[in-house]
Design an enzyme around this catalytic site. Sequence first.
Site, mmCIF file in Angstrom:
data_model
loop_
_atom_site.group_PDB
_atom_site.id
_atom_site.type_symbol
_atom_site.label_atom_id
_atom_site.label_comp_id
_atom_site.label_asym_id
_atom_site.label_seq_id
_atom_site.Cartn_x
_atom_site.Cartn_y
_atom_site.Cartn_z
ATOM 1 N N SER A 50 5.499 5.750 -1.536
ATOM 2 C CA SER A 50 4.884 6.986 -1.027
ATOM 3 C C SER A 50 5.518 8.199 -1.693
ATOM 4 O O SER A 50 4.958 9.297 -1.650
ATOM 5 C CB SER A 50 5.035 7.067 0.502
ATOM 6 N N ASP A 88 10.603 -0.102 -2.800
ATOM 7 C CA ASP A 88 9.251 -0.601 -3.064
ATOM 8 C C ASP A 88 9.078 -1.007 -4.522
ATOM 9 O O ASP A 88 9.562 -0.314 -5.428
ATOM 10 C CB ASP A 88 8.215 0.503 -2.777
ATOM 11 N N GLU A 120 3.611 -5.434 -1.601
ATOM 12 C CA GLU A 120 2.380 -5.493 -0.812
ATOM 13 C C GLU A 120 1.592 -6.770 -1.110
ATOM 14 O O GLU A 120 1.532 -7.204 -2.256
ATOM 15 C CB GLU A 120 1.516 -4.264 -1.127
ATOM 16 N N GLU A 186 0.885 -2.482 8.518
ATOM 17 C CA GLU A 186 0.398 -1.097 8.454
ATOM 18 C C GLU A 186 -1.057 -1.021 8.904
ATOM 19 O O GLU A 186 -1.919 -1.772 8.422
ATOM 20 C CB GLU A 186 0.544 -0.542 7.023
#
Length: 275
Positions: A50, A88, A120, A186
């Site tokens: 992010s 990440d 992810e 999420e």
Amino acid sequence: MSATGQVKRLMPPDIRARKGETPLVVLTAYTTPVARLVDPHCDIVLVGDSVGMVVHGLPSTLGVTMEMMILHGQAVARGLTRAMMVIDMPFGSYEESPEQAFRNAARLMTETGAASVKLEGGVHMAPTIAYLTQRGIPVMAHIGLTPQAVNTLGGYRVQGRGKDADRIRHDAKAVAGAGAYSVVLEKVPDGLAAEITRKVDIPTVGIGASAQCDGQVLVVDDMLGLFTSFRPKFVKRYAELGIAADEAIAAYAAEVRARSFPAPEHVFGEEPAKP
Ligand code: KIV
């Protein structure tokens, strides 16, 4: 605290052992000063991709590079003494093959000091998660809304409503089975997130999910209210720093224009003041 009086650094097995215990507190950080602020309060500090949207003004996380993650990871590491740092894996750094994922995960960990990577994906990433965890790379998985797949998902929508719930259930089972030590859920409906939390044996960390998760994560800039126009439902604003900053900057601008800043106490004379 350890026998030497040093604060014990949390590690992935400590986080794994928190399943069903006191909820895990997780926030993002991208800089040293913010890492210092969150460290005493958090179990995990996430150097999230992010960073691309929050710090660099990118339209999505897709443009985030390994170099950006490493630079911000190094900055965050300088501000942490207690919390565990997770970093990440950026888009394009792990999806091609388990070998590519290992190369880039190892680089992220060795160059920043992070204790773990986050990536992810559910069922389709399970073989990669197994490959990494068997080779010394602890993995936090991330399922539900996976922002790097925004184009495939068609936006930042809630995932797993109605018939789609089974997809998220399978993802959760697959990443836990592959060896992830925890999983971010999420934007998953409350009831589904609670059910997955009961069924998987690793801690779930919710964002826009459920209070029943084993922990919660938020983007620090969001919960501090640094953005005045971005107000997603799942973010509680614990402060309004954006408004406070706007007022402070407006006051500064007015004082500069009125020549009332700098005042005498902010300027220097010829001679240093006598003690
Ligand atoms: O990049 C990020 O900040 C994240 C959290 C929102 C979970 O992945």
